[in-house]
Write an enzyme that holds these catalytic residues in place. Structure first.
Site, PDB file in Angstrom:
ATOM      1  N   ASP A  39       0.666  -3.745  12.061  1.00 30.67           N
ATOM      2  CA  ASP A  39       1.241  -4.145  10.723  1.00 30.67           C
ATOM      3  C   ASP A  39       1.629  -5.603  10.711  1.00 30.67           C
ATOM      4  OD1 ASP A  39       2.965  -4.602   8.238  1.00 30.67           O
ATOM      5  OD2 ASP A  39       2.837  -2.275   8.324  1.00 30.67           O
ATOM      6  N   THR A  92      -1.334   7.728  -0.319  1.00 30.71           N
ATOM      7  CA  THR A  92      -2.698   7.441  -0.931  1.00 30.71           C
ATOM      8  C   THR A  92      -3.459   6.144  -0.452  1.00 30.71           C
ATOM      9  OG1 THR A  92      -1.726   6.136  -2.737  1.00 30.71           O
ATOM     10  CG2 THR A  92      -1.720   8.339  -3.028  1.00 30.71           C
ATOM     11  N   ASP A 148       4.920  -6.617   9.081  1.00 35.94           N
ATOM     12  CA  ASP A 148       6.092  -6.191   9.761  1.00 35.94           C
ATOM     13  C   ASP A 148       6.216  -7.017  10.974  1.00 35.94           C
ATOM     14  OD1 ASP A 148       7.217  -4.110   8.534  1.00 35.94           O
ATOM     15  OD2 ASP A 148       5.991  -2.535   9.766  1.00 35.94           O
ATOM     16  N   ARG A 207       0.937  -1.143  -0.046  1.00 37.90           N
ATOM     17  CA  ARG A 207      -0.103   0.234   0.060  1.00 37.90           C
ATOM     18  C   ARG A 207       0.944   1.328  -0.165  1.00 37.90           C
ATOM     19  NH1 ARG A 207      -4.695   0.201   4.439  1.00 37.90           N
ATOM     20  NH2 ARG A 207      -2.933   0.747   5.984  1.00 37.90           N
TER      21      ARG A 207
END
Ligand code: PRP
Ligand code: URA
Length: 208
Positions: free
Chosen positions: A199, A107, A202, A103
């Site tokens: 995340d 944006t 991660d 991603r």
């Protein structure tokens, strides 16, 4: 809704450890694997078996066998790789494709950087893997890529889904069911799922 959420106290227990910010990489990976196995069982509830004859030590019976060759697993990189271990434990002969996507941090739009799937993908039922369904942008683009290759049957397997992402996938692709372990309440201003688990990439790969 086109989303099927595993509704089970053991899954909720495992999710509570997965969500905990103090859970380390090893345990995080193990839990993603374990939940993915169970998601795969649920998503395969409707598969058709071939009838074969076998001999038990006591008698001959007709029984059902899965033609594993009719399936493909396609993780969305990176985080989807964390789910692959679990699903191939359950269906070890399925073929595997890869979709690379991240991603854009400003944006929140997905950027596709890799696409490689088995040659005969159009003949297979595809299980698309990504632990997080947030805005739904990545899922939509991945489904689009698979459909452009002629894939007719797709199921989306994720660990956590946000209502926004479910709605977006349902509106664009009502033929793609979503299997998840939890439907969380919303997205924050950075399009992270709340309460979520942070995340996923991660935490699986220990990159932060
Ligand atoms: C995460 C996640 C999904 C995507 C979900 O990937 O694994 O692919 O974001 O967000 P969306 O529904 O709003 O599109 P990320 O971009 O963090 O890449 P990574 O897997 O490489 O960490
Ligand atoms: N990607 C993640 O890894 N987590 C989120 O909450 C949203 C997108």
């Amino acid at each position: 809704m086109n989303a099927i959420s595993l509704n089970h106290p053991l899954i909720d227990h495992k999710l509570s450890i997965l969500r905990d910010k103090n859970t380390g990489t090893k345990e995080f990976r193990e839990l993603i694997k374990e939940i993915s196995m169970i998601l795969c069982y649920e998503a395969m509830r409707d598969v058709k078996l071939e009838t074969v004859e076998i001999e038990t030590p006591l008698e001959t019976i007709k029984t059902g066998r899965l033609d594993e060759e009719q399936f493909a697993f396609v993780p969305i990189l990176r985080a989807g790789m964390g789910m692959l271990d679990g699903v191939i434990t359950v269906v070890p002969n399925a073929k595997i494709g890869h979709i690379g996507m991240y991603r854009n941090e400003e944006t929140y739009e997905p950027v596709n950087y890799f696409f490689k799937v088995p040659k005969d993908i159009e003949k297979r039922e595809v299980f698309l893997l990504d632990p997080m369904l947030a805005t739904g942008g990545s899922a939509i683009d991945a489904i689009e890529l698979l459909k452009s290759k002629g894939v007719k049957k797709i199921k989306f397997l994720c660990i956590i889904a946000a209502p926004e992402g479910i709605k977006k996938v349902e509106e664009k692709y009502p033929d793609v069911p979503i299997y998840c372990a939890s439907i969380d309440h919303s997205l924050n201003e950075n399009k992270y799922i709340l309460p979520g688990l942070g995340d996923a990439g991660d935490r699986i790969f220990g990159t932060k």
